[in-house]
Design a protein around this motif. Structure first.
Motif, PDB file in Angstrom:
ATOM      1  N   ALA A 295       0.817  -1.218   0.000  1.00  0.00           N
ATOM      2  CA  ALA A 295       0.000   0.000   0.000  1.00  0.00           C
ATOM      3  C   ALA A 295       0.850   1.266   0.000  1.00  0.00           C
ATOM      4  N   ASN A 296       2.065   1.166   0.586  1.00  0.00           N
ATOM      5  CA  ASN A 296       2.999   2.308   0.582  1.00  0.00           C
ATOM      6  C   ASN A 296       2.347   3.557   1.195  1.00  0.00           C
ATOM      7  N   LEU A 297       1.737   3.402   2.347  1.00  0.00           N
ATOM      8  CA  LEU A 297       1.039   4.501   2.999  1.00  0.00           C
ATOM      9  C   LEU A 297       2.012   5.494   3.626  1.00  0.00           C
ATOM     10  N   THR A 298       1.612   6.741   3.668  1.00  0.00           N
ATOM     11  CA  THR A 298       2.406   7.784   4.323  1.00  0.00           C
ATOM     12  C   THR A 298       1.452   8.739   5.041  1.00  0.00           C
ATOM     13  N   GLY A 299       2.014   9.645   5.853  1.00  0.00           N
ATOM     14  CA  GLY A 299       1.236  10.696   6.491  1.00  0.00           C
ATOM     15  C   GLY A 299       0.075  10.190   7.311  1.00  0.00           C
ATOM     16  N   LYS A 300      -1.065  10.850   7.158  1.00  0.00           N
ATOM     17  CA  LYS A 300      -2.233  10.510   7.972  1.00  0.00           C
ATOM     18  C   LYS A 300      -2.736   9.100   7.704  1.00  0.00           C
ATOM     19  N   GLU A 301      -2.572   8.618   6.480  1.00  0.00           N
ATOM     20  CA  GLU A 301      -3.059   7.275   6.177  1.00  0.00           C
ATOM     21  C   GLU A 301      -2.240   6.215   6.906  1.00  0.00           C
ATOM     22  N   LEU A 302      -0.949   6.457   7.077  1.00  0.00           N
ATOM     23  CA  LEU A 302      -0.125   5.518   7.851  1.00  0.00           C
ATOM     24  C   LEU A 302      -0.491   5.604   9.339  1.00  0.00           C
ATOM     25  N   VAL A 303      -0.769   6.802   9.824  1.00  0.00           N
ATOM     26  CA  VAL A 303      -1.229   6.952  11.212  1.00  0.00           C
ATOM     27  C   VAL A 303      -2.511   6.155  11.421  1.00  0.00           C
ATOM     28  N   ARG A 304      -3.416   6.253  10.466  1.00  0.00           N
ATOM     29  CA  ARG A 304      -4.688   5.529  10.588  1.00  0.00           C
ATOM     30  C   ARG A 304      -4.457   4.019  10.584  1.00  0.00           C
ATOM     31  N   TRP A 305      -3.517   3.556   9.779  1.00  0.00           N
ATOM     32  CA  TRP A 305      -3.214   2.122   9.763  1.00  0.00           C
ATOM     33  C   TRP A 305      -2.660   1.700  11.116  1.00  0.00           C
ATOM     34  N   LYS A 306      -1.713   2.469  11.656  1.00  0.00           N
ATOM     35  CA  LYS A 306      -1.125   2.136  12.957  1.00  0.00           C
ATOM     36  C   LYS A 306      -2.184   2.156  14.055  1.00  0.00           C
ATOM     37  N   TYR A 307      -3.083   3.142  13.973  1.00  0.00           N
ATOM     38  CA  TYR A 307      -4.152   3.213  14.966  1.00  0.00           C
ATOM     39  C   TYR A 307      -5.027   1.972  14.915  1.00  0.00           C
ATOM     40  N   GLN A 308      -5.412   1.547  13.707  1.00  0.00           N
ATOM     41  CA  GLN A 308      -6.263   0.356  13.581  1.00  0.00           C
ATOM     42  C   GLN A 308      -5.561  -0.886  14.118  1.00  0.00           C
ATOM     43  N   ARG A 309      -4.289  -1.059  13.794  1.00  0.00           N
ATOM     44  CA  ARG A 309      -3.562  -2.220  14.312  1.00  0.00           C
ATOM     45  C   ARG A 309      -3.477  -2.161  15.834  1.00  0.00           C
ATOM     46  N   TYR A 310      -3.166  -0.989  16.355  1.00  0.00           N
ATOM     47  CA  TYR A 310      -3.044  -0.803  17.800  1.00  0.00           C
ATOM     48  C   TYR A 310      -4.368  -1.056  18.513  1.00  0.00           C
ATOM     49  N   ILE A 311      -5.438  -0.369  18.078  1.00  0.00           N
ATOM     50  CA  ILE A 311      -6.693  -0.447  18.822  1.00  0.00           C
ATOM     51  C   ILE A 311      -7.310  -1.841  18.724  1.00  0.00           C
ATOM     52  N   LYS A 312      -7.118  -2.515  17.612  1.00  0.00           N
ATOM     53  CA  LYS A 312      -7.654  -3.871  17.502  1.00  0.00           C
ATOM     54  C   LYS A 312      -6.913  -4.829  18.429  1.00  0.00           C
ATOM     55  N   ASN A 313      -5.587  -4.734  18.483  1.00  0.00           N
ATOM     56  CA  ASN A 313      -4.843  -5.595  19.400  1.00  0.00           C
ATOM     57  C   ASN A 313      -5.181  -5.268  20.855  1.00  0.00           C
ATOM     58  N   TYR A 314      -5.330  -3.984  21.155  1.00  0.00           N
ATOM     59  CA  TYR A 314      -5.696  -3.552  22.510  1.00  0.00           C
ATOM     60  C   TYR A 314      -7.058  -4.145  22.901  1.00  0.00           C
ATOM     61  N   LEU A 315      -8.037  -3.984  22.025  1.00  0.00           N
ATOM     62  CA  LEU A 315      -9.380  -4.495  22.326  1.00  0.00           C
ATOM     63  C   LEU A 315      -9.422  -6.015  22.341  1.00  0.00           C
ATOM     64  N   ARG A 316      -8.582  -6.654  21.540  1.00  0.00           N
ATOM     65  CA  ARG A 316      -8.492  -8.119  21.588  1.00  0.00           C
ATOM     66  C   ARG A 316      -7.965  -8.576  22.951  1.00  0.00           C
ATOM     67  N   CYS A 317      -6.996  -7.853  23.482  1.00  0.00           N
ATOM     68  CA  CYS A 317      -6.498  -8.192  24.825  1.00  0.00           C
ATOM     69  C   CYS A 317      -7.596  -8.027  25.871  1.00  0.00           C
ATOM     70  N   ILE A 318      -8.390  -6.975  25.719  1.00  0.00           N
ATOM     71  CA  ILE A 318      -9.498  -6.747  26.645  1.00  0.00           C
ATOM     72  C   ILE A 318     -10.551  -7.840  26.524  1.00  0.00           C
ATOM     73  N   LYS A 319     -10.771  -8.301  25.306  1.00  0.00           N
ATOM     74  CA  LYS A 319     -11.734  -9.394  25.117  1.00  0.00           C
ATOM     75  C   LYS A 319     -11.309 -10.618  25.921  1.00  0.00           C
ATOM     76  N   GLY A 320      -9.996 -10.896  25.952  1.00  0.00           N
ATOM     77  CA  GLY A 320      -9.495 -12.006  26.751  1.00  0.00           C
ATOM     78  C   GLY A 320      -9.767 -11.816  28.231  1.00  0.00           C
ATOM     79  N   VAL A 321      -9.583 -10.586  28.714  1.00  0.00           N
ATOM     80  CA  VAL A 321      -9.891 -10.285  30.114  1.00  0.00           C
ATOM     81  C   VAL A 321     -11.374 -10.488  30.382  1.00  0.00           C
ATOM     82  N   ASP A 322     -12.203  -9.936  29.514  1.00  0.00           N
ATOM     83  CA  ASP A 322     -13.647  -9.990  29.745  1.00  0.00           C
ATOM     84  C   ASP A 322     -14.161 -11.426  29.747  1.00  0.00           C
ATOM     85  N   GLU A 323     -13.657 -12.245  28.834  1.00  0.00           N
ATOM     86  CA  GLU A 323     -14.066 -13.658  28.820  1.00  0.00           C
ATOM     87  C   GLU A 323     -13.701 -14.346  30.129  1.00  0.00           C
TER      88      GLU A 323
END
Length: 529
Positions: A295-323
């Motif tokens: 995809a060769n993302l830069t600028g805000k689009e790369l920030v958005r990609w990093k945010y999605q990877r981060y928040i999904k892994n974060y929420l996945r960890c929380i899902k483990g706690v909640d279960e």
């Protein structure tokens, strides 16, 4: 003789009856779980529904809407909870300190009051736990996969996922001790969702088919903040490491080791995964990483990609706690212990989920200052209630002692929440005190202290001689620093007096002097700040 025996029975039986009636306390605790990542708090992630079991506790108990910490960092928050005293009094002011386990703590006092006590999971206070009949802890931060645990007898590594293992051990302890004839207090403390975010294998594809909402402040530029906000090393754009934080690809022309405030613990954890675990991990992330390369993302689009990877892994960890919380709730119900067990859910502080462009915590700004607090007290707390009083982790020790019918020492600095849990309306505090002590350190958040009232917040970055002031009623996201606004000067002056009074009342005599311009300049090179 018979009269003497009757008299003795009259003295003993009420005591035994009181002990039998005293509630058990199950303290469920996580690391860095932001309230706005809990459905019941109705933040911007509410529709993702990451926490149905935690939400169930809230529906059956009380949710504290205005729950805050005194020092937004892991170890200090835990020390405050144990002692009921601010960091400058209990001596654990920053991560890396060693907790003085010989001092007074609420578990020791509960032991004296006849409770069986246990601590299982993340401790993070350097010294060994005291005041517990049983303890088994993660050394330091611990690992998500195949973690090592420490006991008084030594260490052992256990294969599996940390959140599951901690819950297994907590349930084992409950099965062996819950019917001992004594009430119990169990602290079940998870590593998740602490950085670096490593979900359980079963959750690696959770949320793959959706885009997580972004916070409205994701691209905040901190223009009107004091200088510390602009010089901190915690933005997703500049300091969240694509490889070590996001488990992303090594992009051509970019050196992941050249970054600042690095955390390589997750990558170290990969090295002692089992072959099967590592295969599953790579199968989940490799295709997505290859897509990013193309995809060769830069600028805000790369920030958005990093945010999605981060928040999904974060929420996945929380899902483990909640279960796993669901597993504990189910066991309590099956055994009937749910009827006399108080369940407390909390975390050591809040966390930035892309808010203001950040991750991590430390600041007195709302997202890291706030911490979740949800309490279910069967037969006492009205189900589904929301409390809006200003409460802090400073109040936990006093609350647990009050629940147990034990005396609350005069030198504790918080207040018991029991009257609030009973639905009473006592005279309550109208302001909170906060002090963060760790600079220079990871993420480079300046030392600061401050006061928060129901409407206003005043923050002092003392080493840099800077202030911030926010009207939370008109600016709940703290986007407009009004410190220089003449319309607020009377309010600011009154808050400064209140802040001085709070420092005196909490006996905070730590050094808050302004540093020299030469000292300041070493942290502000090539800057107009």
């Amino acid at each position: 003789m018979i009269r003497a025996l009757v008299l003795l029975c009259c003295l003993i039986l009420p005591s035994l009856s009181h002990a039998a009636q005293r509630p058990n306390i199950l303290f469920l605790f996580t690391d860095d779980h932001a309230p706005h990542a809990i459905g019941a708090y109705k933040g911007f992630l509410e529709k993702i529904n990451p926490t149905p079991n935690i939400d169930k506790i809230a529906s059956e108990g009380m949710l504290f809407q205005n729950s805050f910490c005194t020092n937004s960092i892991c170890g200090p928050s835990r020390a405050v909870i144990l002692t009921g005293k601010h960091s400058h009094i209990n001596g654990f002011m920053r991560n890396g300190n060693r907790f003085d386990g010989d001092q007074q703590t609420f578990p020791k006092l509960l032991q004296k009051a006849g409770y069986k006590t246990a601590m299982i999971g993340k401790w993070h206070l350097t010294s060994d736990p005291q005041g517990f009949d049983f303890w088994k802890i993660l050394p330091g931060q611990g690992y998500y996969y195949n973690p090592e645990f420490k006991t008084a007898q030594g260490r052992e590594r256990i294969e599996g996922y940390c959140t599951d293992i901690v819950t297994d051990m907590a349930l084992d302890w409950l099965k062996q001790n819950a019917n001992s004839g004594k009430p119990f207090m169990l602290m079940c403390q998870h590593k998740a969702p602490h950085r670096t975010w490593m979900p359980a294998l079963r959750h690696l594809h959770l949320y793959d088919d959706i885009t997580i909402p972004e916070p409205t402040t994701l691209f905040d530029d901190w223009k009107d903040n004091a200088s510390p906000a602009r010089h901190a090393e915690m933005s997703i754009e500049n300091y969240m490491n694509l490889v070590y934080d996001n488990f992303g690809p090594r992009l051509e022309g970019w050196d992941p080791n050249a970054g600042k405030s690095l955390d390589k613990s997750g990558f170290r954890n990969l090295q002692f995964m089992t072959p099967a675990q590592l295969t599953a991990w790579n199968a989940a992330f490799d295709p997505k990483n290859e897509a990013l390369r193309k995809a060769n993302l830069t600028g805000k689009e790369l920030v958005r990609w990093k945010y999605q990877r981060y928040i999904k892994n974060y929420l996945r960890c929380i899902k483990g706690v909640d279960e796993n919380i669901g597993r504990m709730l189910a066991w309590l119900k099956e055994t009937g212990l749910d009827k006399n067990t108080i369940i407390v859910y909390s975390s050591d502080q809040g966390f930035y989920l892309g808010d203001h462009g950040w991750y991590d915590k430390r600041w007195m700004y709302e997202e890291s200052f706030r911490m979740p607090l949800i309490v279910k007290w069967p037969g006492v707390t009205q189900p589904g209630t929301v409390n809006t009083n200003l409460v802090q982790n400073l109040d936990y020790a006093e609350t647990f002692l009050d629940i147990a019918g034990a005396d609350i020492p005069d030198d504790m600095q918080g207040r018991s929440l029991v009257p609030l849990l009973k639905g009473e309306n006592p005279e309550w505090r109208d302001s909170l005190y906060y002090h963060y002590f760790d600079f220079p350190s990871v993420h480079k958040v300046a030392k600061h202290f401050g006061i928060r009232t129901p409407r206003y917040k005043l923050i002092r970055f003392y080493e840099f001689d800077e202030w911030e002031f926010y009207d939370l009623q008109n600016d709940p996201q703290e986007m407009s620093n009004q410190y220089g606004n003449p319309a607020y000067q009377d309010t600011i002056n009154k808050l400064k007096i209140q802040l001085t009074d709070l420092r005196k009342s909490y006996k905070d005599n730590t050094d808050i002097s302004v540093k020299s311009k030469t000292w300041q300049k070493q942290f502000r090179p090539n800057s107009a700040d």
